[in-house]
Scaffold this active site. Structure first.
Site, mmCIF file in Angstrom:
data_model
loop_
_atom_site.group_PDB
_atom_site.id
_atom_site.type_symbol
_atom_site.label_atom_id
_atom_site.label_comp_id
_atom_site.label_asym_id
_atom_site.label_seq_id
_atom_site.Cartn_x
_atom_site.Cartn_y
_atom_site.Cartn_z
ATOM 1 N N ASP A 7 41.401 20.245 4.562
ATOM 2 C CA ASP A 7 41.464 21.640 4.100
ATOM 3 C C ASP A 7 42.222 22.462 5.139
ATOM 4 O O ASP A 7 42.358 22.045 6.287
ATOM 5 C CB ASP A 7 40.053 22.224 3.963
ATOM 6 C CG ASP A 7 39.335 21.691 2.735
ATOM 7 O OD1 ASP A 7 40.026 21.243 1.820
ATOM 8 O OD2 ASP A 7 38.091 21.724 2.720
ATOM 9 N N ASP A 62 34.418 21.483 1.690
ATOM 10 C CA ASP A 62 33.293 22.378 1.965
ATOM 11 C C ASP A 62 32.622 22.916 0.707
ATOM 12 O O ASP A 62 31.482 23.358 0.764
ATOM 13 C CB ASP A 62 33.725 23.548 2.854
ATOM 14 C CG ASP A 62 34.918 24.302 2.289
ATOM 15 O OD1 ASP A 62 35.237 24.102 1.095
ATOM 16 O OD2 ASP A 62 35.539 25.088 3.028
ATOM 17 N N ASP A 66 34.166 20.044 -4.277
ATOM 18 C CA ASP A 66 34.803 18.997 -3.468
ATOM 19 C C ASP A 66 33.992 17.709 -3.474
ATOM 20 O O ASP A 66 34.457 16.675 -2.990
ATOM 21 C CB ASP A 66 34.951 19.465 -2.009
ATOM 22 C CG ASP A 66 36.039 20.509 -1.841
ATOM 23 O OD1 ASP A 66 37.020 20.452 -2.602
ATOM 24 O OD2 ASP A 66 35.901 21.378 -0.974
#
Length: 1077
Positions: free
Chosen positions: A484, A792, A796
């Site tokens: 990310d 997070d 996901d």
């Protein structure tokens, strides 16, 4: 940027088993194939049947020791049944309590409120467990219940020490009794359950009885007592080692359960441990959060709860005033809201459930699977050799070829007494069993457990909490990391630095004078109402505290600077409906009813997506103007300019709505979709989130290690590109084009085959949805990559589950994401991810060091004893000596070599292939050189020792004892010196960093001291004699030669192709020739 050759996989098999099928379901196909029992590349999706197959294949020797820290398959199969029984038990308890309450009411007995509160724990528990809405109504609804619990629904409890103590005393704490871990005595008992050691104990007892009978108690107990003491020492040291590891695993397990969450106390949001939640607490719930205790809903917007963990049904339950009860342990699947805690700990069904089961930390790891295969094979060899030695020794003994030290024959048919014959046979059986003890490398699986336990503990210090053991070693094989952007590569400290409104750039962005009063009013209304964050203004003055996600906090802080009074705005109007921010749609909205009954629908989200829905904007004259193409181009350019400066772009818009068009029925209102067209653009803001210090170096370190870093973000593609350039993921402009740079929608529109081709080249994916991340992971795994993924959000979870290693963020990560992950990065920092890679490689490297060390001892000890037994009928290394060697190479050797910290050398070589042989050609070279040297020297000493040591003038008995003592001493010292060689299998300087590993130095020092004590003071127990200073020097010189010999050996080149490949080809050629002939 040159991509390391180890990353691209054009030559890899498209259906490589280790790459997986791409989807979880594909593993079923793998398991039905004809793979070997050891052919498990990952245990993440392996079925219990598959795991049982390899266990059956490795079920040869020392099973209790071999499988001490692995999954209890029987317990796993029974877990579902047990959980059902527990739930039925809970239902029975509930029914009994209902019956009792009815009986008490009939007899006029009422529950008396406890402490200073207006309601008792029993009353709360009954209402919550039965989800009794009518009882809640009798208490005055949520508001009345809060008054009974002395809670303010807006400000929460007071939260001072006295208040918290009173609540815990009255209603209990949010903990439950846990089953105690195994005691040291249990580990001691398990260590006894080892067939070879039991045989040795039986032999020791028999030897003890016969020795006392023939030689008297003063002298006759030495042989049997020595063996018994050595066995007990091995058992105690093994139990201590296992107990210590058990405590480490318990501590890590406790850390995993210690969830941190926000509660409202004294009007402010504070972070507390889940164990510190008390009855009366007001808890905000967002997507992905775990419900920390039983409670009732205060207010919520589209709040949906996944209750499958409690009910067993994978059904999402929507919570509202008609169904307000929330159960501990469930997860928020959608929306957000606040709850009032009514029951905690053992008074909840989750507490009863958790108190009834114990968490099994056992788990197979791929390395354990492979090492059990190795241990089984060597075990067969050792057992065969031991049987052969026993047959030879017994044959020589009973045929009169075995002689005493003075030259007399030990057994004469018809003349030797039965007790002497049995005593001689027992000694030979003892030697054979001891050979099995030394030959079976039971230390291999132990070394995995040791190094994993050590690595897990050290990784905690490096801000990484391991949830699955196998992830430690799998990270060593990672070829790509899909990371990310926000919070991982950046600091997650966001501030609004640019703003566009009223056809111009507002500079500075919080300048009130450049914005009209009506625009500011609409902006702060949208900011305050369309937010799940909060603003706390201390009554005593001081800094304003803003809570929420980093983006929310940045916008709320900007609103504060524009003059927003958060609480006043929220209290002036009411929220009708909320559309929580969605990572697929990249926006969130709220319908707000104003005091004059006017309705405003506010939207906030990704700038270009919200802009596309806008048909009007507020112009410089404070008027609503039509959004023509020129203005759209102006705002698009503003977005592009901000994105190019690595700013996150967020648009804020609204539209008025007719109150008559809003559904009146509550059920219809919950299904009402907020209008998202014909919006009026209010402002576009650019939010700065600086890159983390050191992230560029961390990315470069990964690239040097052959691990490609790919950024997958929901942000604008231009923002993603700017940050990727800043972090070093992209080279300046050189490769900042498709397909290195791609949008999520473009990637998902490709066919499966095209995705696999493109995935190989992707460095940055912008505007990606969680499903795009999942598709990327599947494509990369099909290409043969070992994929690590950071995540997070709740959405996901599928990608984290699908990846070889799922890395959840500890600070911003939701509980759903954490539960789907293998490792939790506690500080959300990409540098910590790189440290995990180092530790992963260290695990594999440490295991290889131990294998090289142990197999050298195995080979040398076997050959020496076998050759000596066959040629002379006696063995130079007796049972007690071999047990000491076994202790050095198994438990102490594993402790010394399995706890080597990672070095920079590890990250300057490509990832370890999961199909790469455990014993590499380099290891074979080192191992064979050392084993050949030790065997040669010791056999020379065995057959020519008396003459070489000038012992011809000594008695035969004393000369043999000195010779055998020297052989034993040299053998042990060779292993000690060889431990240093094993530290660096492919480096010349074996002493580099040795002083940093205090445990290694301590174990080497302890071994040296004990060896001196054994030789000088414990001769009667070990059948040794004291050595003179010349013989000590000889021992040390022979052992010392192993160091230069190892250095010279490392100069010998070895082929890259593994040796087993050559052997396989040779066998194939012979078979083909045989078939032709």
């Amino acid at each position: 940027m040159d991509e390391p050759p180890s990353i691209s996989a054009p030559n890899r098999r498209r259906r490589d088993l280790e790459a997986g099928g791409g989807r979880s379901g594909d593993h079923d196909e793998d398991e039905s194939s004809d793979d070997g029992p050891f052919d498990i590349d990952s245990t993440k999706h392996a079925s219990l049947d598959r795991l049982r197959r390899w266990r059956e294949a490795t079920f040869v020797l020392n099973c209790p020791r071999r499988f001490r820290y692995t999954l209890d398959l029987k317990k796993e199969e029974q877990m579902t049944i047990v959980l059902q029984d527990i739930k039925a038990h809970v239902q029975a308890i509930r029914a009994a309590q209902l019956f009792r309450d009815c009986d008490q009411q009939a007899n006029g007995i009422l529950s008396i409120p406890s402490g200073n509160f207006g309601i008792s724990q029993e009353q709360l528990a009954v209402m919550t467990r039965d989800h009794n809405v009518s009882t809640l109504g009798e208490y005055g609804g949520v508001k009345g219940l809060a008054e009974l619990l002395k809670t303010d629904l807006d400000k929460g409890i007071h939260g001072d020490d006295a208040d918290l103590v009173a609540r815990k005393n009255t209603y209990g704490s949010n903990t439950y009794p846990r089953k105690k871990g195994k005691s040291f005595w249990m580990f001691l008992l398990e260590a006894w359950q080892n067939l070879t050691l039991i045989i040795l104990i039986i032999a020791a007892v028999a030897s003890l009885v016969l020795g006392i009978k023939t030689e008297g108690i003063k002298e006759g107990w030495y042989d049997g007592g020595s063996i018994a003491f050595a066995v007990i020492l091995v058992i105690v040291v093994t139990a201590m080692s296992d107990y210590r590891q058990s405590l480490q695993f318990q501590n890590l397990s406790e850390e995993k359960r210690n969830i941190h969450l926000e509660v409202v106390r004294g009007g402010r949001r504070v972070e507390v441990s889940i164990y510190d939640v008390v009855v009366g607490d007001v808890v905000p719930l967002n997507i992905g959060d775990q419900v920390p205790a039983d409670g009732v809903l205060i207010s919520g917007h589209s709040l949906a709860i996944d209750e499958s963990s409690m009910t067993g049904e994978s059904k999402i339950v929507h919570k509202d005033a008609r169904n307000p009860f929330l159960m501990s342990g469930c997860k928020a699947a959608d929306g957000h809201g606040t709850m009032l805690v009514t029951s905690v700990g053992i008074h909840t069904e989750w507490g009863l459930l958790m108190a009834s089961i114990s968490e099994d930390t056992g788990e197979e790891t791929p390395l354990q699977v492979r090492l059990n295969g190795v241990a089984t094979f060597i075990g067969f060899v050792g057992l065969s050799v031991a049987v052969a030695v026993l047959v030879v020794l017994l044959a020589r003994f009973f045929t009169g070829h075995t002689k005493n030290p003075d030259g007399t024959v030990q057994f004469k048919a018809g003349k030797t007494s039965v007790s002497d014959a049995v005593d001689g046979a027992i000694k030979m059986i003892t030697v054979a069993v001891t050979i099995v003890v030394v030959a079976v490398p039971e230390g291999l699986p132990l070394a995995v457990t040791l190094t994993l336990a050590y690595s897990m503990r050290k990784m905690m210090a490096d801000k990484a909490l391991v949830r699955r053991l196998s992830a430690c070693e799998t990270m060593g094989s990672a070829t790509t990391i899909c990371s990310d952007k926000t919070g991982t590569l950046t600091l997650n400290q966001m501030t609004v630095v640019e703003a566009f409104a009223c056809e111009r750039k507002v500079d500075p962005p919080d300048s009130n004078s450049q914005l009209s009063t009506s625009l500011i009013s609409l902006l702060i209304e949208g900011i305050a109402q369309n937010s799940n964050g909060s603003v706390y203004v201390p009554e005593t003055g001081g800094d304003v505290e803003v809570s929420g996600s980093p983006t929310e906090k940045a916008i709320l802080q900007w609103g504060n600077k524009l003059g927003m009074d958060f609480e006043a705005i929220r209290s002036r109007s009411s929220i009708i409906r909320v559309f929580p921010f969605n990572s697929d749609k990249k926006r969130g909205g709220a319908a707000v009813k104003l005091p004059d009954s006017e309705v405003h629908i506010h939207w906030k989200g990704a700038a270009e997506i919200v802009l596309a829905s806008c048909t009007k904007y507020m112009d410089a004259n404070d008027q609503v103007a039509a959004m023509d193409e020129n203005m759209k181009m102006y705002f698009r350019k503003a977005i592009q300019d901000m994105a190019a400066s690595s700013l996150r772009c967020v648009a804020i818009a609204y539209r008025p709505y007719d109150v008559k068009d809003i559904p009146l029925d509550e059920e219809q209102l919950t299904k009402w979709a907020l209008p998202e067209d014909e919006l009026i653009l209010l402002a576009i803001v650019g939010i700065k989130d600086p890159c983390r210090p050191g992230v560029k170096d961390a990315v470069k370190l990964c690239q040097n290690a052959g691990v490609k870093v790919r950024m997958v973000t929901g942000d604008n593609i231009q923002t993603a590109k700017a940050v990727a350039l800043e972090c070093g993921i992209l080279d300046p402009e050189a490769e900042a084009t498709a397909p290195n740079l791609i949008e999520g929608k473009a990637f998902r529109s490709l066919t499966s085959v095209e995705r696999e081709e493109v995935a190989e080249k992707i460095s940055v994916m912008g505007r990606s949805s969680p499903n795009d991340k999942l598709l990327l992971v599947q494509a990369l795994r099909k290409r043969g990559h070992v994929v690590a993924v950071t995540g997070d959000g709740t959405n996901d979870a599928p990608a984290l589950h699908e990846a070889d290693i799922g890395l959840a963020m500890g600070i911003q990560g939701t509980e759903v994401a954490k539960e789907s992950s293998d490792i939790i990065i506690l500080d959300d920092d990409f540098s910590s991810v790189v440290k995990v890679v180092r530790w992963g490689r260290s695990v594999y490297a440490n295991i290889q060091k131990f294998i090289q060390f142990q197999l050298t001892v195995n080979v040398a000890a076997l050959i020496i004893n076998v050759v000596a037994a066959v040629s002379s009928g006696d063995v130079p290394l007796n049972a007690v000596q071999l047990l000491w060697v076994n202790l050095i190479m198994d438990t102490l050797g594993a402790l010394a070599l399995a706890t080597e910290p990672p070095t920079d050398h590890l990250v300057h070589r490509p990832p370890v292939g999961r199909r790469e042989p455990l014993i590499t050609n380099i290891m074979w070279r080192n191992l064979l050189i050392q084993a050949a040297y030790q065997v040669s020297v010791l056999l020379v000493l065995n057959f020519r020792g008396r003459s070489l040591l000038n012992l011809k003038h000594d008695t035969r008995d004393h000369a043999n004892k000195v010779k055998n003592t020297l052989i034993f001493n040299v053998f042990v010292y060779c292993q000690i010196f060889n431990e240093f060689n094993a530290r660096k299998p492919d480096e010349l300087n074996v002493f580099k960093g040795v002083t940093k590993n205090r445990l290694f130095m301590g174990i080497v020092g302890l071994t040296l001291v004990i060896q001196v004590i054994i030789i000088e003071f414990l001769g009667k127990f070990t059948s040794t004699v004291r050595l003179n200073w010349k013989q000590w020097i000889i021992s040390i010189i022979i052992a010392f030669i192993s160091w230069p010999l190892a250095a010279v050996g490392k100069l010998i080149p070895v082929p890259r192709t593994p040796i087993h490949v050559y052997i396989a080809k040779l066998i194939c050629r012979r078979r083909s020739r045989g078939s032709k002939s």
